[in-house]
Design a protein around this motif. Sequence first.
Motif, mmCIF file in Angstrom:
data_model
loop_
_atom_site.group_PDB
_atom_site.id
_atom_site.type_symbol
_atom_site.label_atom_id
_atom_site.label_comp_id
_atom_site.label_asym_id
_atom_site.label_seq_id
_atom_site.Cartn_x
_atom_site.Cartn_y
_atom_site.Cartn_z
ATOM 1 N N TYR A 27 36.483 47.961 49.286
ATOM 2 C CA TYR A 27 35.135 47.427 49.073
ATOM 3 C C TYR A 27 34.116 48.510 49.412
ATOM 4 C CZ TYR A 27 37.125 42.819 48.447
ATOM 5 O OH TYR A 27 37.862 41.765 47.966
ATOM 6 N N ALA A 43 33.309 39.293 51.654
ATOM 7 C CA ALA A 43 34.614 39.949 51.489
ATOM 8 C C ALA A 43 35.573 39.568 52.610
ATOM 9 C CB ALA A 43 34.432 41.461 51.444
ATOM 10 N N ILE A 72 37.420 49.274 53.943
ATOM 11 C CA ILE A 72 35.961 49.378 53.920
ATOM 12 C C ILE A 72 35.549 50.701 54.568
ATOM 13 C CG2 ILE A 72 33.775 48.272 54.478
ATOM 14 C CD1 ILE A 72 35.294 45.689 55.025
ATOM 15 N N CYS A 119 27.419 40.831 51.507
ATOM 16 C CA CYS A 119 28.598 41.302 50.762
ATOM 17 C C CYS A 119 29.810 41.428 51.675
ATOM 18 C CB CYS A 119 28.308 42.653 50.108
ATOM 19 S SG CYS A 119 27.016 42.624 48.850
ATOM 20 N N GLN A 164 42.546 46.263 48.198
ATOM 21 C CA GLN A 164 41.217 46.417 47.615
ATOM 22 C C GLN A 164 40.288 47.219 48.514
ATOM 23 O OE1 GLN A 164 39.173 46.857 45.133
ATOM 24 N NE2 GLN A 164 39.583 44.817 44.300
ATOM 25 N N VAL A 191 30.119 48.873 49.212
ATOM 26 C CA VAL A 191 28.864 48.149 48.975
ATOM 27 C C VAL A 191 27.667 48.974 49.466
ATOM 28 C CG1 VAL A 191 29.921 45.877 48.980
ATOM 29 C CG2 VAL A 191 29.163 46.853 51.143
ATOM 30 N N PRO A 227 34.945 44.951 43.745
ATOM 31 C CA PRO A 227 34.947 45.978 44.802
ATOM 32 C C PRO A 227 33.556 46.409 45.244
ATOM 33 C CG PRO A 227 36.557 46.508 43.098
ATOM 34 C CD PRO A 227 35.791 45.346 42.599
ATOM 35 N N ASP A 228 32.584 46.403 44.319
ATOM 36 C CA ASP A 228 31.212 46.773 44.671
ATOM 37 C C ASP A 228 30.319 45.549 44.838
ATOM 38 O OD1 ASP A 228 31.135 45.965 42.064
ATOM 39 O OD2 ASP A 228 30.054 47.706 41.299
ATOM 40 N N ALA A 229 30.948 44.350 44.869
ATOM 41 C CA ALA A 229 30.233 43.079 45.018
ATOM 42 C C ALA A 229 29.217 42.851 43.909
ATOM 43 C CB ALA A 229 29.558 42.988 46.381
ATOM 44 N N ILE A 253 42.455 45.032 52.987
ATOM 45 C CA ILE A 253 41.035 45.264 52.732
ATOM 46 C C ILE A 253 40.663 46.605 53.345
ATOM 47 C CG2 ILE A 253 38.705 44.518 53.363
ATOM 48 C CD1 ILE A 253 39.677 41.645 53.223
#
Length: 367
Positions: A158, A264, A276, A260, A156, A160, A183-185, A274
Amino acid sequence: MAALDKLTIRGFKSIQNLENFELRNLNIIVGANGAGKSNFVTFFRMLRSFMMGHLPSYIARNGGMDGFLFRGPKVTKELFFEMTFGERGYRFHLSPTVNNSVIVEKEARYYEKSDHKWWELGDSIDGTSLLVKESQSNSTFAFCSRYVYEDISSWQVYHVHDTSAFAGMRLPEITQRGRTLAPDASNLAAHLLYLRETHPAVYTEIVNSVRLVAPYFDDFLLTIEHSDSEKKVALDWRQKDTELEMQPYHLSDGTIRFICLSTALLQPSPPATIIIDEPELGLHPSAIGILAELIENASRRTQVIAATQSPLLLDHFSPEDIIVVNRKNGASVFERLKTEDYKEWFEDFSLGELWVKNVIAGGPRHE
């Protein structure tokens, strides 16, 4: 679910040739603007769109295939991707069409314990995945594709960055959509409510981490709103030493982004990987240290890939955690650091300082 072990990318944006590159549980990617960090993250976004059946629209929304080919279609005729994770693997080619769309070719899955290792699935002229189709079918080998599909789908990204007044993370969300963090919280309030009801210890960890960054924060209220037949939860919260109920718009951009990220990274059943991009955006220097601790702790439970430009964030990791991206002759080159290469420097300088001083080559380069 399995995390990513090795990755090959050829011809994708600025990544001309990343061959069998090893990824560990903790991977902090640094580099100058335009070096290729974001392109690396974009690969995972594209891969997820592929698994969800949205690849042609993803390509179209991002300018068509010409923009995905290294130095354009005159230099690069196709893209190639291959990855291994645990006992399994996956590979495919993407080729442009005359209308700047995409064709999937030579899609194949891998199983280490099978006799012939790689199993060819074929080509797809409409840009959909034959792996996904087989995994959802009743064919004899559906279970083989299903294992690969489920592993890849568990990775995934993320993102944000959008913390505007109308960003989903600030808005009420239907309570039933809170089981996993988006994914975008955008379902942040619903997911926090789910954690408070089902994993109170994790919820408390999140609240405590937010208090470290925002000492005035007491707790989330997570107010339930009834609308027709639906129940929605709002991200209301309480400030310390007052009974005044605060609204989501009272949270600063940096604070809500940290909420967020901590959610996550602390989730009880995290994705196998994960990813980011620039998690440090908008955070105070003291918050970056707390974020680094959350990232390191999360990497003990799952794989974390984080792209950053923050020297302060680098200071909290060891050289072997760091992957430096540089541009050479227009192509992104990835290299994992080794402690022995900088041993003498570490007597006087931190990892972040060495990067700022360009001792660890990662600054702008004239080509």
